[in-house]
Each structure stands twice: as structure tokens, then as C-alpha cells.
Scaffold this active site. Sequence first.
Site, PDB file in Angstrom:
ATOM      1  N   ASP A 148      27.738  30.263  33.860  1.00 12.96           N
ATOM      2  CA  ASP A 148      28.192  29.327  34.901  1.00 12.96           C
ATOM      3  C   ASP A 148      27.336  28.068  34.953  1.00 12.96           C
ATOM      4  O   ASP A 148      27.791  27.014  35.376  1.00 12.96           O
ATOM      5  CB  ASP A 148      28.085  30.003  36.280  1.00 12.96           C
ATOM      6  CG  ASP A 148      29.408  30.577  36.742  1.00 12.96           C
ATOM      7  OD1 ASP A 148      30.263  30.847  35.884  1.00 12.96           O
ATOM      8  OD2 ASP A 148      29.580  30.755  37.958  1.00 12.96           O
ATOM      9  N   GLU A 200      43.418  24.625  45.237  1.00  9.08           N
ATOM     10  CA  GLU A 200      44.765  24.666  44.671  1.00  9.08           C
ATOM     11  C   GLU A 200      45.849  24.883  45.716  1.00  9.08           C
ATOM     12  O   GLU A 200      47.025  24.614  45.453  1.00  9.08           O
ATOM     13  CB  GLU A 200      44.851  25.787  43.624  1.00  9.08           C
ATOM     14  CG  GLU A 200      44.018  25.531  42.379  1.00  9.08           C
ATOM     15  CD  GLU A 200      43.893  26.766  41.495  1.00  9.08           C
ATOM     16  OE1 GLU A 200      44.849  27.577  41.476  1.00  9.08           O
ATOM     17  OE2 GLU A 200      42.851  26.935  40.837  1.00  9.08           O
TER      18      GLU A 200
END
Length: 400
Positions: free
Chosen positions: A150, A336
Amino acid sequence: MSSKLVLVLNCGSSSLKFAIIDAINGEEYLSGLAECFNLPEARIKWKMDGGKHDAELGAGAAHSEALNFIVNTILSQKPELSAQLVAIGHRIVHGGEKFTQSAIITDDVLQGIKDSVPFAPLHNPAHLIGIEEALKSFPHLADKNVAVFDTAFHQTMPEESYLYALPYKLYKENHIRRYGFHGTSHYFVSREAAKVLNKPVEELNVITCHLGNGGSVTAIRNGECVDTSMGLTPLEGLVMGTRCGDIDPAVIFHLHDALGMDVASINKLLTKESGLQGLTEVTSDCRYVEDNYETKADAKRAMDVYCHRLAKYIGSYSALMEGRLDAVIFTGGIGENAAMVRELSLKKLGLLGFDVDHERNLAARFGKGGNIAKDGTRPALVIPTNEELVIAEDAYRLTA
């Protein structure tokens, strides 16, 4: 079926997300989640061949039992999937300064993941268990396990972005600095944005907002990360589901000295009881905050603080774009789907030329992306993320 299938594992402290993905065309053959580890209700749910399934794992089950179930129950029904596996990709939250890109897992890489445990005490130990169990379950793929970090995408940050204004020896001797997280997601959506905007990645200037239960904003200039909102750990930056994000560090001393809280209690407060959870005093779920914004004071309070912080980060990162910002990008579960978060945040950024088209914004959800800005104004893109695909692609690329 392709012989380019990769098993993707994302081991959390009490859960395991898994998928089998074709690394070439992105097709997903299996996806699932095992959760509630070490609890009586430990369970697993998965999707395969268009059907949804679930099962109990047994009281106290954890990573080992979950992987055994995946291998001996799910994949035994479809042996051709196992036979076509060519690699295993592992999501690793913290790679420290050592890893600037994904790596085939060796003893040296394992040691690097262990060295970063103090900075990700919940995640990295779980990743190590996942790797160990994967090596046991798929011994023929022992040299085909890949770690995807990450933190890797953020390793291009310049010193002025990653250093804290602390005594410099704390960085040199103890590696205390900004690392950033959600790098795989920020990488993926920036590459997708380059396609949408028809620009070469190396000329792309965007600000990416990964908003989920955890959230971070990243400034990407000429295709590379130059700053990001999360820090040494995923606690810094935005208001999140249960995490506070930025606070005055002296709050911690006050909680200790004036309120008598010990370090463990303060840690729990900042990581598990703050953010939307703390501001509403009801829930960490952004859907509650959106649904009740007009009618409940707690929801309005939480949403306003959340969007204020987000807009402030986007605005400040515009200063790093060297005079040209191509777009802002929203991704992650909230990014989203939460039209209100996007609209309220961008409304504060008219100075940067953002003007949201209300209908386009409402339409961009449940996997449907696109430009939510009015024609002729600066693009604001909703792009569904796909971290699993990036992990599969990297695992295949390094082991093919």
C-alpha cells in the site's frame, strides 16, 4: 479459461478477502470474504459461477481455517481453478521505506514486512499469517508469492512532503515519517483517469480521493505521488469512519493529564470511536449521515465536518500541481457512491473551477463512473477502484 490466474489475498486482523482473477483480461472467477475471526460467528461468503454462497467456519476460526476452507471446500468443487493458478498476490499495508514496488516474497522481504509491524500493528502481522498459510496450502507456488505494498506508490514523495517537523534523528534512526496508504487504489484510478482524459500518465496532474471506512487524498503530479494525507500510520488526514484524522497532538496530553485516560484508551478513542462514529455518536456508516442530513443534527454535523476536511485537502493539494490540475477523482465505497459528499465538497472549491452537474452526480454510483462536472468546467471523475486487479497484474508480471 486462462492459465494466467492469480489468487489475491487481503488479510486483515479479523478478516480475509480473496479472489481469483485472470491477470491478463481482468475476469474474476471467484471472490469472497471470510470474517469475524476468533469469534463464535466466524463465517465465509463467496461468489462463483454467478452464484452466491456462505458457510459457517466454526467458533474461533481464523486465517488458517479460512484458507483451508477455500482450498478444500470451494476450490475442490472447481479443481480446474486450482490447476490454473500461476501466482498468489498478497496485499501488504506497510512496506516502510524498503519497498518502492511490489516484490516476490523471499526471506528478505518477509523480514522487511516484520520490520514494519510497529507502524501497522493490526495489519502486518495478519499479512504474515496469510503468507505463511498460503505457502502451506499451495506449496507448488512457494516461489510465486508476491507482496504488493500500500505504501509503495507514495515512495516518490519528496522530502518536504514526507518529513515531519520533529528532530531529524527520529527520521534517520527510527524511520518516523509520512508513508501514506491506499497506494494501490490511488495508482489504479490515476491510470484509469489518464485513459479517460486521453493524456499520457507522465503528464497527468490529478488529486485522487479514496474514500471508504478509511480515507486518503493523494496529489499526483506528472503521474507520480508528491503528497498524501495519511502519515506514519493510517490515522492521519481525513475524517474517517471511526478514525479522527488530523487533530492537535496536544489533545492527547489533555486526555491523559486532565481526563486521566491511559494510552491504550486514547488509542482506542482516536482509532475506533472517532470520525463519523464520534461526530454522530450513532454510527460510522456514511449512508446514515447522507440519509439524515436534512433532518438530524448529528448527521448534518458529521457530514459538514467530513466535507470541510476533504475540501481543505483538495484545495491545499492544488498548490502542488505547478499551475495545472487536470481533474479530481473520487473512488472507494464512499467516493463511488456518496453523491452528497462529492457535491458538498466540490461546492467549496469553485475557486478551482469545479461545478457539479447534479443529475450526473446522482447517476454516478453502484459501479457506474464518469465525469460529474458540468460541461466546460474542470473534470471531477468518479472511477470505481480495483485494487485486486492491480495485485493480480503485479503478481503475474513478476512471476511469469
